[in-house]
Design a protein around this motif. Structure first.
Motif, PDB file in Angstrom:
ATOM      1  N   VAL A   6       0.860  -1.184   0.000  1.00  0.00           N
ATOM      2  CA  VAL A   6       0.000   0.000   0.000  1.00  0.00           C
ATOM      3  C   VAL A   6       0.896   1.233   0.000  1.00  0.00           C
ATOM      4  CG1 VAL A   6      -2.006  -1.095   1.085  1.00  0.00           C
ATOM      5  CG2 VAL A   6      -0.253  -0.043   2.526  1.00  0.00           C
ATOM      6  N   THR A   7       0.306   2.360  -0.395  1.00  0.00           N
ATOM      7  CA  THR A   7       1.097   3.585  -0.500  1.00  0.00           C
ATOM      8  C   THR A   7       0.464   4.716   0.289  1.00  0.00           C
ATOM      9  OG1 THR A   7      -0.048   4.291  -2.505  1.00  0.00           O
ATOM     10  CG2 THR A   7       1.959   2.992  -2.803  1.00  0.00           C
ATOM     11  N   ASP A   8       1.312   5.663   0.667  1.00  0.00           N
ATOM     12  CA  ASP A   8       0.835   6.887   1.308  1.00  0.00           C
ATOM     13  C   ASP A   8       0.463   7.890   0.208  1.00  0.00           C
ATOM     14  OD1 ASP A   8       3.212   8.099   0.397  1.00  0.00           O
ATOM     15  OD2 ASP A   8       4.191   7.972   2.337  1.00  0.00           O
ATOM     16  N   PRO A   9       0.004   9.086   0.570  1.00  0.00           N
ATOM     17  CA  PRO A   9      -0.410  10.047  -0.462  1.00  0.00           C
ATOM     18  C   PRO A   9       0.692  10.432  -1.459  1.00  0.00           C
ATOM     19  CG  PRO A   9      -1.351  10.666   1.638  1.00  0.00           C
ATOM     20  CD  PRO A   9      -0.381   9.542   1.902  1.00  0.00           C
ATOM     21  N   ARG A  10       1.979  10.243  -1.087  1.00  0.00           N
ATOM     22  CA  ARG A  10       3.069  10.546  -2.025  1.00  0.00           C
ATOM     23  C   ARG A  10       3.457   9.337  -2.869  1.00  0.00           C
ATOM     24  NH1 ARG A  10       7.600  12.890   1.822  1.00  0.00           N
ATOM     25  NH2 ARG A  10       7.567  10.678   2.183  1.00  0.00           N
ATOM     26  N   GLU A  11       2.682   8.233  -2.741  1.00  0.00           N
ATOM     27  CA  GLU A  11       2.945   6.987  -3.471  1.00  0.00           C
ATOM     28  C   GLU A  11       4.181   6.255  -2.962  1.00  0.00           C
ATOM     29  OE1 GLU A  11       1.160   5.186  -6.128  1.00  0.00           O
ATOM     30  OE2 GLU A  11      -0.361   6.417  -5.174  1.00  0.00           O
ATOM     31  N   ASP A  12       4.610   6.533  -1.721  1.00  0.00           N
ATOM     32  CA  ASP A  12       5.689   5.762  -1.093  1.00  0.00           C
ATOM     33  C   ASP A  12       5.102   4.446  -0.601  1.00  0.00           C
ATOM     34  OD1 ASP A  12       7.548   7.869  -1.384  1.00  0.00           O
ATOM     35  OD2 ASP A  12       6.872   8.769   0.495  1.00  0.00           O
ATOM     36  N   LEU A  13       5.767   3.327  -0.933  1.00  0.00           N
ATOM     37  CA  LEU A  13       5.291   2.018  -0.484  1.00  0.00           C
ATOM     38  C   LEU A  13       5.468   1.872   1.019  1.00  0.00           C
ATOM     39  CD1 LEU A  13       6.673  -0.202  -3.360  1.00  0.00           C
ATOM     40  CD2 LEU A  13       4.268   0.232  -2.834  1.00  0.00           C
ATOM     41  N   ASN A  14       4.549   1.115   1.633  1.00  0.00           N
ATOM     42  CA  ASN A  14       4.603   0.909   3.081  1.00  0.00           C
ATOM     43  C   ASN A  14       5.783   0.042   3.491  1.00  0.00           C
ATOM     44  OD1 ASN A  14       3.001  -1.476   1.943  1.00  0.00           O
ATOM     45  ND2 ASN A  14       3.226  -2.122   4.076  1.00  0.00           N
ATOM     46  N   VAL A  15       6.249   0.259   4.712  1.00  0.00           N
ATOM     47  CA  VAL A  15       7.218  -0.645   5.334  1.00  0.00           C
ATOM     48  C   VAL A  15       6.425  -1.741   6.037  1.00  0.00           C
ATOM     49  CG1 VAL A  15       8.934   1.189   5.642  1.00  0.00           C
ATOM     50  CG2 VAL A  15       7.306   0.714   7.477  1.00  0.00           C
ATOM     51  N   GLU A  16       7.114  -2.811   6.416  1.00  0.00           N
ATOM     52  CA  GLU A  16       6.430  -3.874   7.157  1.00  0.00           C
ATOM     53  C   GLU A  16       5.855  -3.280   8.434  1.00  0.00           C
ATOM     54  OE1 GLU A  16       7.228  -8.289   9.040  1.00  0.00           O
ATOM     55  OE2 GLU A  16       8.863  -7.214   8.119  1.00  0.00           O
ATOM     56  N   ALA A  17       4.621  -3.668   8.746  1.00  0.00           N
ATOM     57  CA  ALA A  17       3.939  -3.124   9.921  1.00  0.00           C
ATOM     58  C   ALA A  17       3.594  -4.259  10.878  1.00  0.00           C
ATOM     59  CB  ALA A  17       2.677  -2.392   9.499  1.00  0.00           C
ATOM     60  N   PHE A  18       3.800  -4.002  12.156  1.00  0.00           N
ATOM     61  CA  PHE A  18       3.463  -4.961  13.208  1.00  0.00           C
ATOM     62  C   PHE A  18       3.111  -4.180  14.460  1.00  0.00           C
ATOM     63  CE2 PHE A  18       4.519  -7.293  17.036  1.00  0.00           C
ATOM     64  CZ  PHE A  18       3.876  -8.501  16.830  1.00  0.00           C
ATOM     65  N   ILE A  19       2.031  -4.558  15.090  1.00  0.00           N
ATOM     66  CA  ILE A  19       1.690  -3.978  16.383  1.00  0.00           C
ATOM     67  C   ILE A  19       1.186  -5.079  17.304  1.00  0.00           C
ATOM     68  CG2 ILE A  19      -0.664  -3.328  15.708  1.00  0.00           C
ATOM     69  CD1 ILE A  19      -0.150  -0.769  17.490  1.00  0.00           C
ATOM     70  N   SER A  20       1.690  -5.069  18.529  1.00  0.00           N
ATOM     71  CA  SER A  20       1.311  -6.035  19.534  1.00  0.00           C
ATOM     72  C   SER A  20       0.236  -5.429  20.423  1.00  0.00           C
ATOM     73  CB  SER A  20       2.521  -6.420  20.378  1.00  0.00           C
ATOM     74  OG  SER A  20       2.117  -7.266  21.449  1.00  0.00           O
ATOM     75  N   LEU A  21      -0.783  -6.231  20.728  1.00  0.00           N
ATOM     76  CA  LEU A  21      -1.828  -5.805  21.643  1.00  0.00           C
ATOM     77  C   LEU A  21      -1.753  -6.575  22.945  1.00  0.00           C
ATOM     78  CD1 LEU A  21      -4.773  -5.693  19.107  1.00  0.00           C
ATOM     79  CD2 LEU A  21      -3.422  -3.797  19.940  1.00  0.00           C
ATOM     80  N   ALA A  22      -0.743  -7.414  23.095  1.00  0.00           N
ATOM     81  CA  ALA A  22      -0.583  -8.210  24.306  1.00  0.00           C
ATOM     82  C   ALA A  22      -0.396  -7.295  25.501  1.00  0.00           C
ATOM     83  CB  ALA A  22       0.593  -9.162  24.166  1.00  0.00           C
ATOM     84  N   GLU A  23      -1.068  -7.607  26.562  1.00  0.00           N
ATOM     85  CA  GLU A  23      -0.968  -6.765  27.756  1.00  0.00           C
ATOM     86  C   GLU A  23       0.001  -7.335  28.743  1.00  0.00           C
ATOM     87  OE1 GLU A  23      -4.921  -6.097  29.172  1.00  0.00           O
ATOM     88  OE2 GLU A  23      -5.575  -5.483  27.211  1.00  0.00           O
TER      89      GLU A  23
END
Length: 111
Positions: free
Chosen positions: A94-111
């Protein structure tokens, strides 16, 4: 980068999303060429959930809620009530408004 909010019931067109998460990207996102996210992007999301047996496993959302408005939100509908532990999305799709491709994304929700 992603941020995540757990969601309850929401209606996405004709799909009722009983369980899931809403992910918010930094900046608006679309597919390259300003195309809206679709089933291909849905399948790229991986969500780690904790099963009732205490083991974690990955699930893929059964639906992707996106208003095709180029904003930074996707609703990821799940067909499980298990506890969401993390959400990830691979780089370069996916791209941002400048058409830069996304970096790998990860988010933890573990408490």
């Amino acid at each position: 980068m992603l941020s995540v909010v757990r969601i309850g019931i929401s209606v996405l067109g004709v799909i009722t999303c009983w369980s899931g998460v809403r992910v918010a990207w930094n900046g608006g996102i679309t597919k390259p060429g300003d195309q809206p996210a679709d089933d291909v992007e849905r399948q790229r999301y991986q969500i780690s959930v904790m099963g009732e047996d205490g083991r974690s496993h990955s699930v893929t959302p059964f639906a992707l809620g996106d208003l095709n408005d180029g904003d930074n939100n996707h609703r990821l509908c799940l067909d499980t009530s298990e506890t969401v532990m993390s959400v990830s999305f691979p780089a370069g799709h996916v791209t941002d408004p400048r058409e830069d491709l996304n970096v790998e994304a990860f988010i933890s929700l573990a408490e």
